[in-house]
Design an enzyme around this catalytic site. Sequence first.
Site, PDB file in Angstrom:
ATOM      1  N   HIS A 260       0.836  -1.202   0.000  1.00  0.00           N
ATOM      2  CA  HIS A 260       0.000   0.000   0.000  1.00  0.00           C
ATOM      3  C   HIS A 260       0.874   1.257   0.000  1.00  0.00           C
ATOM      4  CE1 HIS A 260      -3.712   2.276   1.097  1.00  0.00           C
ATOM      5  NE2 HIS A 260      -2.824   3.107   1.609  1.00  0.00           N
ATOM      6  N   GLU A 261       1.812   1.309   0.933  1.00  0.00           N
ATOM      7  CA  GLU A 261       2.645   2.515   1.045  1.00  0.00           C
ATOM      8  C   GLU A 261       3.583   2.661  -0.150  1.00  0.00           C
ATOM      9  OE1 GLU A 261       1.648   4.620   3.055  1.00  0.00           O
ATOM     10  OE2 GLU A 261       0.409   3.296   4.302  1.00  0.00           O
ATOM     11  N   HIS A 264       1.744   4.383  -2.835  1.00  0.00           N
ATOM     12  CA  HIS A 264       1.853   5.843  -2.665  1.00  0.00           C
ATOM     13  C   HIS A 264       3.240   6.308  -3.130  1.00  0.00           C
ATOM     14  CE1 HIS A 264      -1.870   6.728  -0.564  1.00  0.00           C
ATOM     15  NE2 HIS A 264      -1.641   5.851   0.391  1.00  0.00           N
ATOM     16  N   GLU A 290      -4.587   7.741  -3.127  1.00  0.00           N
ATOM     17  CA  GLU A 290      -5.081   6.472  -2.580  1.00  0.00           C
ATOM     18  C   GLU A 290      -5.375   5.474  -3.711  1.00  0.00           C
ATOM     19  OE1 GLU A 290      -4.779   5.957   0.484  1.00  0.00           O
ATOM     20  OE2 GLU A 290      -6.037   4.231   0.986  1.00  0.00           O
TER      21      GLU A 290
END
Length: 497
Positions: A260-261, A264, A290
């Site tokens: 997820h990070e 980003h 997101e």
Amino acid sequence: MNDSYAKLLERIIQIGRLQAVDALLEWDQDTYMPPKGIDARAEMCAQMAVMKHDLQAADAMGDLIASTAESGDPVRDTNIREARRNHARASRVPVDLVENISRVSSLARSAWATARKDDNFAAFAPHLTELLKLKRSQAEAIGFEGEAYDALMDEFEPGAVTADIVPLFRDLREQLVPLVSAIGEVSDRIDDSVLRRHYPANVQEQLCKRLGAAICFDFDAGRLDRTVHPFCMSMGPRDVRVTTRYDERFFSTAIFGMMHEVGHGLYEQGLDPAHQFTPMGTATSLGMHESQSRLWENMVGRSKPFWQFQYAGVQEMFPDALGNVPLETFWKAINKVSPSLIRVEADEVTYNLHIIMRFELERALISGALSVEDLPSAWAAKSKEFLGVTPPDDASGCLQDIHWSLGGFGYFPTYTLGNLYAAQLFEKANTDLDNLEAQFARGEIQPLREWLREHIHQHGMRFRAGELCERVTGKALSPAPFMRYLNGKYKPLYDLD
Ligand code: ZN
């Protein structure tokens, strides 16, 4: 480039550099700062906030903006437009209100932490009431066309308005609720106990670095460190810090937190370094940000083809836990769906229902249609209606999220916008790149990252998120691609229909 634009750009870059310094201070605070450093760090961060606000709101800034005309050049015009927007938002809010919000929210944050620990909503309620009053004043000062909530949401998702989001979310909710309840009836068809075996943290960390590199995160322009609540901080495309946390008794926490990070982080690394510290070198919105994290976490990271290529290596790293577990069992386990009380632990099917209920509740709190004292019962009712679960207490109900205690009203919708953007973009990429799944199964990830760079990352703030989505996919944002994705994945996974 005329003289006033050069001066304006210089100021824009000064503010951008301060923002990067602030990001570095925050990254350090949440990774390596010793606990006793907190008081001095809070003062340093507050100083940065004042300096940024002063530069942003200064009359000299307003004069420069007024004397610099758009020229038709997209870079220049984007920078001018965003400078104007930031100046308006900063200068319209009186300084004493800014300071009041900062003071009240820092008290509210610690009151919230205690209230959540003690399951005592009454202790947090007066802080929330005070914050809502201040945030309404802030919205009035900034100005809005539709409702006050729009002025607050605009900070996180420029250009988004409730008039567009309400029907979008209603449409999504009406399609999600029956899918969630159908899966809920057969949820025991998937057993995820293999993920709850022992996974040594140091080996997980090696795997995180390996998989981060496999999805094209550039470790010469970024780092992976440990933290309590994972986040991504960027000092520019060549210095991007991602973090994750390790749970030795649950495989998914670190790995999918990292993906997820890193999602980003790939957006940040894909911004054009030539425009560093300016709006053209900045991500366009939290929702679009997101979309990148969810795309890499779920559409890539929880897909079967991705693991067809990676899984044998993972089994070698965790021979005791996964040595005898077939790929199919592992893949089903990482995709188990269960309606639950806690948003941050929610799977990708139920997640948006958590968001939509928060959106409805915070909008009602801002408008005054819902009073603070009625919040716990309203929360419980929506939780039952949307997810079929009722929180046994406020700690696992309306006290679970930090956002409201920070005054972050209007932030929640960006999560669901991100999921919808992710699906719509991924569907288009899959068409353009001719069968992404086959590429993932061969370990080829680069084409997808290049596609995202070309279509999303490199544009910085040139286009608003909704406009960018429409330019890239040919259609306005809709729940249809997301629902096609969920139905296509989860109906076979759970043997529905
Ligand atoms: Zn995120």
